[in-house]
Design a protein around this motif. Structure first.
Motif, PDB file in Angstrom:
ATOM      1  N   VAL A 118       0.842  -1.204   0.000  1.00 56.44           N
ATOM      2  CA  VAL A 118       0.000   0.000   0.000  1.00 56.44           C
ATOM      3  C   VAL A 118       0.876   1.253   0.000  1.00 56.44           C
ATOM      4  N   ILE A 119       1.914   1.259   0.843  1.00 60.15           N
ATOM      5  CA  ILE A 119       2.823   2.408   0.880  1.00 60.15           C
ATOM      6  C   ILE A 119       3.502   2.576  -0.475  1.00 60.15           C
ATOM      7  N   ALA A 120       3.832   1.458  -1.138  1.00 55.86           N
ATOM      8  CA  ALA A 120       4.458   1.524  -2.461  1.00 55.86           C
ATOM      9  C   ALA A 120       3.513   2.188  -3.469  1.00 55.86           C
ATOM     10  N   TRP A 121       2.233   1.823  -3.441  1.00 58.67           N
ATOM     11  CA  TRP A 121       1.262   2.465  -4.341  1.00 58.67           C
ATOM     12  C   TRP A 121       1.194   3.968  -4.074  1.00 58.67           C
ATOM     13  N   VAL A 122       1.179   4.341  -2.803  1.00 57.03           N
ATOM     14  CA  VAL A 122       1.073   5.758  -2.446  1.00 57.03           C
ATOM     15  C   VAL A 122       2.306   6.520  -2.925  1.00 57.03           C
ATOM     16  N   ILE A 123       3.488   5.936  -2.756  1.00 57.75           N
ATOM     17  CA  ILE A 123       4.711   6.589  -3.232  1.00 57.75           C
ATOM     18  C   ILE A 123       4.658   6.791  -4.742  1.00 57.75           C
ATOM     19  N   TYR A 124       4.132   5.808  -5.458  1.00 58.16           N
ATOM     20  CA  TYR A 124       4.016   5.909  -6.914  1.00 58.16           C
ATOM     21  C   TYR A 124       3.124   7.097  -7.296  1.00 58.16           C
ATOM     22  N   TYR A 125       2.007   7.246  -6.619  1.00 59.28           N
ATOM     23  CA  TYR A 125       1.124   8.384  -6.874  1.00 59.28           C
ATOM     24  C   TYR A 125       1.788   9.695  -6.468  1.00 59.28           C
ATOM     25  N   PHE A 126       2.486   9.678  -5.343  1.00 60.01           N
ATOM     26  CA  PHE A 126       3.150  10.882  -4.850  1.00 60.01           C
ATOM     27  C   PHE A 126       4.150  11.412  -5.872  1.00 60.01           C
ATOM     28  N   VAL A 127       4.944  10.522  -6.449  1.00 63.66           N
ATOM     29  CA  VAL A 127       5.928  10.925  -7.457  1.00 63.66           C
ATOM     30  C   VAL A 127       5.229  11.497  -8.686  1.00 63.66           C
ATOM     31  N   HIS A 128       4.157  10.848  -9.141  1.00 68.32           N
ATOM     32  CA  HIS A 128       3.463  11.299 -10.347  1.00 68.32           C
ATOM     33  C   HIS A 128       2.694  12.601 -10.114  1.00 68.32           C
ATOM     34  N   ALA A 129       2.432  12.948  -8.852  1.00 73.59           N
ATOM     35  CA  ALA A 129       1.758  14.211  -8.573  1.00 73.59           C
ATOM     36  C   ALA A 129       2.637  15.413  -8.913  1.00 73.59           C
ATOM     37  N   PHE A 130       3.955  15.208  -9.078  1.00 72.41           N
ATOM     38  CA  PHE A 130       4.867  16.284  -9.446  1.00 72.41           C
ATOM     39  C   PHE A 130       4.973  16.465 -10.959  1.00 72.41           C
ATOM     40  N   PHE A 131       4.409  15.553 -11.737  1.00 68.65           N
ATOM     41  CA  PHE A 131       4.514  15.666 -13.191  1.00 68.65           C
ATOM     42  C   PHE A 131       3.812  16.940 -13.670  1.00 68.65           C
ATOM     43  N   PRO A 132       4.342  17.566 -14.737  1.00 70.52           N
ATOM     44  CA  PRO A 132       3.686  18.790 -15.250  1.00 70.52           C
ATOM     45  C   PRO A 132       2.208  18.582 -15.576  1.00 70.52           C
ATOM     46  N   THR A 133       1.895  17.428 -16.162  1.00 68.80           N
ATOM     47  CA  THR A 133       0.504  17.060 -16.417  1.00 68.80           C
ATOM     48  C   THR A 133       0.167  15.858 -15.551  1.00 68.80           C
TER      49      THR A 133
END
Length: 518
Positions: free
Chosen positions: A15-30
């Motif tokens: 679950v923490i791994a999924w959250v980290i994946y989303y967290f990183v993608h939240a910084f993408f320009p789009t």
């Protein structure tokens, strides 16, 4: 408790791994879950649920009838048939397609594990690396890290709540959250779910509370901590409800549905990884809210992992003190690497099915039965009277009669009833679109009883290696041995005096009872 915490730590970091994946993608320009022009999107991708309902209306106009709206964020594949076009259309929201086709890349079932997904292996490794650095020196590290992982979520919850309350439709979600439905009181499943929620929030029978409290001072006010801790957890859950339902009310208003329809669909992983990310994209500065939301989830997730992981690490150190007490860093590193390797199956295409299987069975039965056994052993085998004297020795205050009644009768009775009730309503973790095969159910049932097997094994082991008749062995094993006593040597004599007086009182009671009968 060590077995329960070991199994939970094994799959929880996914679950923490999924959250980290989303967290990183939240910084993408789009933001990738806000568009339909990514490599993983299908031709029937729709940006939001609102667009989906608009398409649903257009299809209904073709048929001159509005079909039933059936959607589920955890399995959100709805087909619409048109008699004129004579074809079936299946379409999904962008947030759902990111979750299904980018994060999970789900296979057809647990019997089709597929291949290891390198992107998930990377974030799973990152989650265990984060766990290692937070627990590198055991409780000494935790004591510093919790200042961030405990306080920061409250700050972020408050920020998100303030923003959520300003959204159109938030008041509808709050009213739905606060308005009680008393008909649910008479549903057995509601009480079972409530009981399980208490176990997940407070953590009894997992071992984390006992592990962390074992590092307290001898005279620590344990009753005060128990009261404050219970109140804090209950009020936090109540407070977080405002955060969740204010946003759900906004979503319902935005797509033209009721809060009840939205809340039923946005449950489980779908709430965190589909519904909430989609809602955050509708806010001004969605990148900021996405980063704050998923960072908050990381801190909460790591904080939960602390207790379970430290239960295993401290348990091993207590069992092998000479070998492990001076090697805390090495022990933590070994456990993190070992659990990371064991967790690789969760990164496959079929990993989500394995995760749901473990989550369904691992804490469903053994937690409640384990709590019943814990209360029974402490109150009836070790003895509520002896246990009360131990507490008095530590905090200098007598134990209230209500607390002792709870130890002896109320709590074990409720736990036993909940355990039996959970057996009567048991059902496999099947969904509307997938039925687990028999071998998977057997694996899940094995993990359900796994934490109880050491109890049976060591009971037989100790009985076989004791002396005397069978009854004498049972009596001997149900009494503390001569080395049992307070860790504080300063209180050792007082403890022995209490034990002598307690034994003397019991003998007087037996003699008086015998005289009365004669």
């Amino acid at each position: 408790m060590m077995t329960i915490s070991f199994v939970a730590s094994w799959y929880y970091n996914t679950v923490i791994a999924w959250v980290i994946y989303y967290f990183v993608h939240a910084f993408f320009p789009t933001i990738p879950w806000a568009t339909c022009d990514n490599w993983w999107n299908t031709e029937h991708c729709i940006v939001s649920l609102k667009d989906r309902l608009t398409l649903n209306k257009s299809l209904a106009d073709v048929n001159q009838s509005l079909p039933d709206l059936l959607f589920n964020y955890t399995d959100i594949s709805t087909s619409y048939n048109t008699t004129k076009a004579n074809q079936s259309l299946t379409y999904y929201t962008a947030a759902y397609e990111f979750w299904e086709y980018n994060v999970l890349r789900r296979s057809d079932g647990i019997e089709h594990p597929g291949s290891v997904q390198l992107h998930m292996v990377g974030v799973l490794f990152a989650s265990w690396l984060l766990t290692f650095f937070c627990l590198i020196k055991g409780v000494r590290s935790v004591g510093k890290v919790v200042y961030v992982t405990v306080i920061l979520p409250y700050v972020l919850l408050t920020v998100i709540l303030i923003r959520g309350l300003t959204l159109d439709g938030a008041i509808d979600g709050i009213i739905f959250f606060l308005k009680p439905d008393f008909s649910k009181v008479f549903q057995l499943q509601v009480w079972i779910e409530a009981g399980m929620q208490v176990f997940y929030c407070l953590g009894p029978a997992w071992g984390g509370i006992i592990t962390m409290s074992s590092y307290n001072r001898f005279n620590n006010q344990c009753f005060r901590d128990a009261w404050y801790g219970t109140m804090a957890v209950g009020l936090t859950s109540f407070y977080a409800g405002f955060v969740v339902f204010s946003v759900l009310g906004f979503m319902a208003k935005n797509v033209g549905l009721t809060v009840e329809e939205i809340s039923k669909s946005a449950s489980g992983p779908g709430l965190v990884f589909v519904a909430y990310p989609e809602a955050l994209t509708k806010l001004p500065m969605p990148h900021l809210w996405g980063v704050l939301f998923f960072f908050m989830l990381i801190t909460v997730g790591v904080d939960t992992q602390f207790g379970m992981f430290e239960t295993v690490a401290s348990g091993l150190a207590d069992k092998f003190p000479k070998q492990l007490n001076s090697r805390k860093v090495q022990t933590t590193a070994f456990l993190c690497i070992f659990l990371f390797i064991l967790g690789i199956p969760f990164t496959t295409n079929g990993g989500i099915y394995l995760f749901q299987l473990m989550d369904w069975y691992c804490a469903a039965f053994c937690i409640m039965l384990g709590t019943f056994l814990e209360c029974f052993v402490v109150a009836w085998v070790y003895g509520a009277e002896r246990f009360s004297r131990d507490v008095v020795l530590m905090i200098g205050k007598p134990v209230h009669i209500v607390m002792r009644i709870s130890w002896c009768i109320i709590t074990p009775a409720v736990m036993l009833l909940l355990f039996l009730a959970s057996l009567t309503v048991y059902a496999p973790p099947n969904s509307a679109t997938y039925t687990y095969p028999d071998f998977a159910i057997a694996i899940g049932q094995f993990f359900a009883v796994l934490p109880l097997l050491p109890v049976l094994f060591f009971m037989i082991w100790e009985i076989c290696h004791s002396e005397g008749t069978f009854i004498q062995r049972i009596k001997t094993l149900c009494r503390p041995d001569s080395s049992w006593g307070p860790h504080s040597k300063r209180h050792w004599q007082t403890y022995k005096m209490y034990e002598y007086e307690g034994g003397l009182v019991n003998r007087i009671r037996v003699n008086l009872l015998g005289d009365h009968r004669r």
